[in-house]
Design an enzyme around this catalytic site. Sequence first.
Site, mmCIF file in Angstrom:
data_model
loop_
_atom_site.group_PDB
_atom_site.id
_atom_site.type_symbol
_atom_site.label_atom_id
_atom_site.label_comp_id
_atom_site.label_asym_id
_atom_site.label_seq_id
_atom_site.Cartn_x
_atom_site.Cartn_y
_atom_site.Cartn_z
ATOM 1 N N CYS A 179 0.841 -1.200 0.000
ATOM 2 C CA CYS A 179 0.000 0.000 0.000
ATOM 3 C C CYS A 179 0.871 1.243 0.000
ATOM 4 C CB CYS A 179 -0.922 0.004 1.214
ATOM 5 S SG CYS A 179 -2.037 1.425 1.267
ATOM 6 N N CYS A 182 -0.587 4.089 2.124
ATOM 7 C CA CYS A 182 -0.428 3.876 3.568
ATOM 8 C C CYS A 182 1.003 4.131 4.025
ATOM 9 C CB CYS A 182 -0.802 2.439 3.935
ATOM 10 S SG CYS A 182 -2.406 1.884 3.344
ATOM 11 N N ASP A 183 1.973 3.653 3.260
ATOM 12 C CA ASP A 183 3.361 3.607 3.732
ATOM 13 C C ASP A 183 4.337 4.488 2.971
ATOM 14 O OD1 ASP A 183 2.450 1.639 5.499
ATOM 15 O OD2 ASP A 183 2.830 0.042 4.054
#
Length: 377
Positions: A179, A182-183
């Site tokens: 992701c 997300c990261d």
Amino acid sequence: MGGRCYSKLVACLKKTRLLAAAAAGVATIYSSSPIAATSSDENPQTLKTRLCIIGSGPAAHTAAIYAARAHLHPILFEGSAAPGGQLTTTTSVHNFPGFPDCIPGPDLVDRFRTQSLSFGTQIITDTVASVDLSASPFKISSRSLSVHADSLIIATGATARRLHFPGSDRFWNHGISACAVCDGAAPIFRNRPLAVVGGGDSAMEEAIFLTRYGSRVYVVHRRDALRASKTMQSRAMADPKIEMVWNSEVVESYGDEVLEGLKLRNVVTGEVSELEVSGLFFAVGHNPATEFLGGQLELDSDGYVVTRPGSTETRVRGVFVAGDVQDKKYRQAITAAGSGCMAALDAEHYLQELGAQESKNAILDLSMKEMIVVNSI
């Protein structure tokens, strides 16, 4: 009519009218009485509840919190293998509101669970094997028990597909992720070369997103042409920080404590080369967790549950879905939590309507009995 008959008539009318008045309160009792899930007399392994929730991530626990605060006393199946979903494999969550210094994914899930329990949610650590949605109450079955529920929220999520090769497990969450949103902003990726595996729209979106942080972004694809839409291809190709690596697959990842590079194999020539990167992002799709449904709900071509536009309702009245099991676009913890709230509110309204209908039926039934009593005197 004699005095004695008249007295009997009055007594009957009073009795039936009192019962009718009690029936009129069924709707209120149905939605707000503190009826905890209990074992049935027929089968001690069967529980009954107004609302059952299947899932253990932000969507499921948000739904549980809202439902419990509405005195629906929900039962939540969190599974037995890895309760918490994808967040449990996320080292640090930077984009969930309320945690300016970030929070480890497992810690965030623990807080979800603690809050659900604090409002009275009954959590069962077991995996649902099957459901029967053919009639209400719905039957939800695990290996150890069965739950009969007047309504159901499915929040089982979707699992990101991961590639497996030497080093892929070792560097998971230490340079390898599924992701980018997300990261991708994590310090270990900033101003460093990154790679994305995939050839569809998701891969292009992630590559474009990563150009904000990485010094260069390589898109590794097994073929010599992309599956992505022409629009997404054009955007990616036009970005000077994105470079395509055609006809290639990752066969190994290496590094010391974190990812430092990849070994790529050309699928045409068989030649193996190295690519120095500090981050690798899988963008090869997701698998929504819907197998246990047995085809009882409508799914789209990718296996996600279909809902009525603008709601969490499915084609089965009383069954609602939330989170990534119905969301293939955003797939974020915060959007999952929002849809969990929506599902709980939709379920609460449904149960109120169900209670109101039952009270109407009870009143009609009592009225008929009253007429029979009058006519029989």
